[in-house]
Design an enzyme around this catalytic site. Structure first.
Site, mmCIF file in Angstrom:
data_model
loop_
_atom_site.group_PDB
_atom_site.id
_atom_site.type_symbol
_atom_site.label_atom_id
_atom_site.label_comp_id
_atom_site.label_asym_id
_atom_site.label_seq_id
_atom_site.Cartn_x
_atom_site.Cartn_y
_atom_site.Cartn_z
ATOM 1 N N LYS B 79 -3.245 -39.974 20.274
ATOM 2 C CA LYS B 79 -3.603 -39.055 21.324
ATOM 3 C C LYS B 79 -4.749 -39.100 21.991
ATOM 4 O O LYS B 79 -5.822 -39.094 21.338
ATOM 5 C CB LYS B 79 -3.000 -37.771 21.098
ATOM 6 C CG LYS B 79 -2.935 -36.710 22.030
ATOM 7 C CD LYS B 79 -2.411 -35.368 21.387
ATOM 8 C CE LYS B 79 -1.974 -34.419 22.347
ATOM 9 N NZ LYS B 79 -1.682 -33.012 21.658
ATOM 10 N N SER B 158 2.666 -31.087 23.784
ATOM 11 C CA SER B 158 1.922 -31.879 24.646
ATOM 12 C C SER B 158 1.786 -33.359 24.221
ATOM 13 O O SER B 158 1.372 -34.174 25.083
ATOM 14 C CB SER B 158 0.560 -31.144 24.677
ATOM 15 O OG SER B 158 -0.154 -31.391 23.487
ATOM 16 N N SER B 182 2.813 -28.665 19.596
ATOM 17 C CA SER B 182 2.717 -29.869 20.428
ATOM 18 C C SER B 182 3.007 -31.137 19.654
ATOM 19 O O SER B 182 3.000 -32.050 20.288
ATOM 20 C CB SER B 182 1.170 -30.057 21.030
ATOM 21 O OG SER B 182 1.048 -29.076 22.439
#
Lengths: 485, 492
Positions: B79, B158, B182
């Site tokens: 990420k 997210s 997330s």
């Protein structure tokens, strides 16, 4: 002595509270491993944490915690085993994180006391409200370029102790003595070097005035970031006078932040925008609460050095000094050390006089600190011994002292070298006395007629003739026998 | 040989160990899949050169007989919230334009040390703020699954890029962060296994902060076993993070494979929401039944303050974020938009550098911390948080794990819920309580809704009891036997 301001409406007293920011002596910063040395090239002592790079986290420096606890103990203060670091949020270019990590609701040190030694030998107790730890900001330089400001982050993240007094101070003089006392305590503890010219000690000064006898406080103004004892005292003086004028003219003093301008000797209001912050304090989620155990605190307490107040009491008892002399000696740790070394086993009163009059005078004239003294404590002690055993007179001692200050030599060696040994041989003194009487028959008659002052004159003549080496006591006795006996 | 990017992590590990293929070959297939799947917009920065280099290093190590653990030579996606040395780290925000760290986050460094091969940096909601991966400066991510009428769906958020990389078989594992759900919510929406460890299990050092007291890094994988292997590579105490727990990392893989005899599973009654799709309730009941079948005792429990978790979260998280994001000021790195004064420069930089959702949360956070509102909002929210934590502690005296739905809905079309932030925030209703209490939670794909979209079930465990969490999740996974595949696999 009370510091009072007379005006048409009456007599005013001034109420002062100080927030002293003291830089903790530690090799690394409060939450990062960067060094804290003063005077390094700009931005050479900055870690990723100090520069607030993304994802960086603070880790507490245990040395800083220990120094804060030591200082708290030195202020006879409550040590809070549970304290919390919070974020004080505001934007400024020299504050990389956008917040300062500080302690707010739960400081590490609570209430304490500082004892002031007043010049008249009395003492005054000043309350300490709290001591908390916080990060320093970086330095903004606005004078390097016409349009841009430069930022130096070397100082960013350095550990400060903010020491908040109660509004117990009543004069500029007391405020000055208070700051010097704090500095003295912290230097004894080694928790802050107290170098005001390097910014290690700065103060925010809260000032209000009230009519003598009043018990309520009136609105105060805060004078920010004053960086010398002299300026603190001056700032209080001019701010108190200003406030009295404001009240006198029927206006009200407003609570605000002001700046002291030493060049114009006035305080000026900072624009409201510059300090009208809502700091949005909240506990820093990157740090756990600081929880200490009592044994940790006890261990630090057990290893504290002797502090100025205790040393002063001991000097009074052990050396028979006056409170004033003892206070002067202990104010500076190095001076106290020097004194003890020079006075040990000797006439302490004499040691104090030679130290405070002669040595301080010479050091002052040479612009030197006690730590840079060309005369060591051992040598000064040696000089006292030579005086005590009659090897030299006090007049000669002054010359020897000067020579010692010049050359750093041992006093015994100087005396040997220059043949300054006191003449104790009675025959030689007799000869000199007789010669003086014979050459000055008029003065001799005056003595015989009962003018005792003239004896002193004869002593001077004999001392001159012997280059000061004759024992003045012996000279005096001989003259008495010869002229009056 | 088939496409190696389709292998699970455990399969790839075994294949590498057996010498069936090299890390270089495995990595090449993953790079090909990554490039073929560009329409999903899962990556902000592809790093094929880094991947090839690390794969070669891994092969050389293995050739010397010095192979590391399970992750040696395994391609993963990272990420773009984890700082990576020499590679753009954007947090999917305009404000970090051009920011290339000189340091590696502890979690990604741990994975490098374990031999993992970074394929690239994945897309996300800006600063990890979002539940649909639609707030990224680099554009939205598309869910590899498509709607019943072929419409593009959100992957959740997210960690939308990291979940997509795993769901689309670009690589067998990836890492994300979970502040309010997330990792788990996108895992549910994309049909993969995503888990958030106990707060303090993974270091936060070097990860761009959103809400410090809630943020935790965690893995995505296609199986519970793979997920356990990933976590083992990421976790561990870090003295650089004061909130990192000084606790050893157990062998998580060893915890799985058995039945659930002796295990008590709590079913919190407050997780039944008005208006929740029936199929989610049905799946939840089914999950409990599956666990009972393999020996677990099922027990209804009550967590009365659950309904306050989400509102309290939306005070605490923005409050911390408003302060954490203050450092993006245009002074030292990233975007700077000049202005006549320092204040103007701040306004210009932050005004154009942050997207709408980030600005909204910074404003909410600033508001709840401001003088006069602090006690009513922030202090109250922290009190709620303490109550929630206490309720979990009480329940965990009676049960070993909790079983809940992961999300209140399946993946939804891109563009839905856009005009209603509160509707969007409701996506995290089942995941947020674990963040508020610091508990480990895992989402396991358990079934499909009537449109054929994946739905996950969540297992929440006691602090630092990820082993029991994995054990329960593994049993659930085997019972559910989830075999459905998304439309876009490896970009096909």
């Amino acid at each position: 002595m009370a510091y009072l301001i007379e005006s048409d409406s009456g007599t005013w007293e001034v109420v002062i509270g100080l927030e002293v920011h003291a830089q903790v002596s530690s090799r690394a910063k409060l939450f990062s491993g960067s060094p804290t040395d003063f005077g390094a090239e700009p931005n050479t002592q900055v870690s990723l944490v100090d520069a607030a790079m993304p994802g960086m986290l603070p880790v507490i420096n245990e040395i800083c915690v220990e120094q804060a606890v030591r200082t708290g103990l030195g202020l006879n203060a409550q040590i809070n085993l549970h304290s919390v670091f919070e974020r004080k949020n505001y934007f400024y270019a020299d504050l990389p994180q956008g917040y300062q990590i500080s302690q707010y609701q739960y400081p590490i040190v609570g209430e304490g006391t500082v004892v002031l030694d007043m010049p008249d030998g009395t003492t005054r107790e000043i309350g300490i409200e709290r001591l908390h730890m916080e990060q320093d900001a970086g330095k903004s330089m606005h004078d390097q370029d016409p349009k841009r400001s430069f930022i130096d982050l070397n100082r960013a993240g350095v550990c400060l102790m903010e020491i908040v007094s109660k509004p117990d101070l009543r004069s500029p003089e007391e405020a000055g003595i208070y700051v010097r006392k704090l500095r003295s305590i912290m230097r004894y503890l080694g928790s802050c070097d107290g170098n005001m010219e390097q910014g290690s000690l700065r103060a925010d000064v809260n000032v209000s005035v009230r009519l003598q006898g009043a018990t309520d406080y009136r609105t105060r103004a805060e004078i920010k970031n004053v960086n010398s004892v002299r300026f603190i005292m001056q700032a209080i003086e001019v701010e108190a006078a200003r406030q009295v004028d404001v009240w006198e003219s029927g206006d009200e003093v407003v609570q605000e932040t002001r700046l002291f301008d030493p060049n114009r000797s006035e305080t000026r209001s900072m624009r409201a925008k510059e300090f009208a912050h809502d700091y949005r304090y909240f506990p820093d989620p990157d740090l756990l609460p600081l929880d200490l155990d009592q044994t940790y605190v006890d261990k630090i307490a057990a290893n504290l050095p002797e502090l100025p107040d205790a040393k002063k009491d001991r000097f009074i008892v052990d050396y028979g000094l006056s409170a004033y002399d003892a206070g002067v000696l202990v104010a500076d740790k190095e001076t106290a050390l020097f004194f003890e070394e020079a006075a040990e086993g000797r006439n302490a009163k004499l040691a104090v006089n030679w130290l405070t009059t002669n040595l301080f005078g010479a050091l002052n004239a040479a612009g030197k600190e006690i730590t840079e003294s060309p005369i060591s404590a051992t040598h000064l002690g040696g000089l006292l011994d030579l005086l005590a055993d009659g090897t030299i007179s006090s007049r000669i001692a002054k010359d020897v002292f000067e020579e010692m200050f010049e050359t750093s030599k041992d006093p015994a060696a100087i005396i040997e070298e220059k043949g300054l040994k006191q003449i104790t041989d009675t025959g030689a003194i007799e000869a000199a006395v007789d010669a003086a009487i014979i050459s000055n028959p008029e003065q001799a008659d005056q003595v015989r007629d009962g003018n005792d002052k003239a004896i002193g004159w004869f002593v001077g003549q004999v001392m001159k003739a012997t280059q000061g080496k004759a024992n003045p006591q012996a000279v005096n006795e001989l003259l008495q026998t010869r002229l009056k006996g | 040989m088939g496409k190696l990017n389709d292998l699970t992590l455990a399969e790839a590990r075994d294949g590498l160990a057996a010498g069936d293929f090299s890390a270089a070959e495995l990595t090449e297939d993953c790079i090909t899949a990554m490039e073929a799947a560009r329409n999903l917009n899962a990556f902000i920065t592809e790093t094929p050169e880094i991947a090839r280099k690390r794969a070669a290093t891994s092969d050389a190590r293995r050739a010397r007989g010095e192979a590391l653990g399970a992750l040696d030579g395994i391609p993963i996606a990272v990420k773009d919230l984890f700082c990576t040395t020499g590679t753009l780290t954007s947090a999917a925000s305009h404000i970090l334009d051009g920011f290339t760290p000189t340091y590696e986050s502890t979690v990604s460094q741990n994975l490098i040390n374990a031999g993992a091969v970074m394929l690239g940096k994945t897309n996300l909601d800006e600063f990890a703020m979002g539940s649909a991966n639609i707030t990224s400066y680099y554009g939205n991510v598309k869910n590899p699954w498509v709607g019943p009428n072929g419409e593009d769906l959100v992957p959740g958020g997210s960690s939308g890029g990291s979940v997509t990389a795993v769901a689309a078989n670009i690589c067998p594992g990836s890492i994300g962060t979970d502040t309010g759900g997330s990792i788990r919510q996108p895992a549910s929406l994309c049909g993969v296994v995503g888990m958030k460890p106990t707060y303090g299990r993974c270091s936060r050092w070097g990860t761009v902060a959103f809400a410090s007291s809630l943020d935790q890094a965690g893995p995505f994988a296609r199986t519970v076993r793979d997920n356990a292997l990933m976590l083992e590579g990421m976790a561990g105490h870090d003295p650089k993070d004061s909130t990192s727990a000084p606790i050893d990392v157990p062998n998580f893989e060893a915890a799985i494979g058995g039945d659930l005899k002796g295990l008590t599973v709590g079913i919190p009654e407050e997780y039944t929401l008005d208006g929740m799709p029936e199929e989610i309730q049905a799946l939840w009941d089914q999950g409990a039944a599956w666990m009972r079948e393999v020996g677990a005792e099922i027990k209804p429990v009550s967590l009365p303050h659950t309904k306050y978790a989400l509102p309290a979260y939306y005070i605490v998280a923005p409050a911390e974020a408003s302060s954490n994001l203050a450092r993006y000021d245009g002074v030292r790195y990233g975007l700077r938009v000049e202005g006549a004064t320092l204040d103007e420069m701040y306004e210009n930089t932050r005004g154009s550098g942050f997207g709408a959702e980030v600005r909204r949360r910074v404003m909410i956070g600033t508001y709840v911390l401001s003088a006069g509102y602090y006690d009513a909002y922030y202090v109250k929210a922290q009190q709620v948080r303490t109550i929630i934590l206490n309720e979990f502690n009480t329940v965990f005296e009676d049960v070993d794990v909790l079983l809940t739905p992961t999300a209140p809905n399946a993946a939804f079309p891109i563009g839905a819920k856009m005009d209603d932030p509160v509707a969007m925030y409701l996506n995290d209703v089942f995941t947020v309580p674990a963040n508020m209490a610091g508990l480990p939670g895992i989402s396991v794909p358990a079934g499909l809704d009537k449109s054929g979209l994946p739905l996950g079930l969540q297992v929440v465990a006691k602090p630092f009891d990820e082993e029991t969490m994995f054990r329960a999740a593994d049993a659930l996974e085997r019972a559910a036997n989830f075999t459905a595949k998304p439309r876009y696999l490896g970009g096909q």
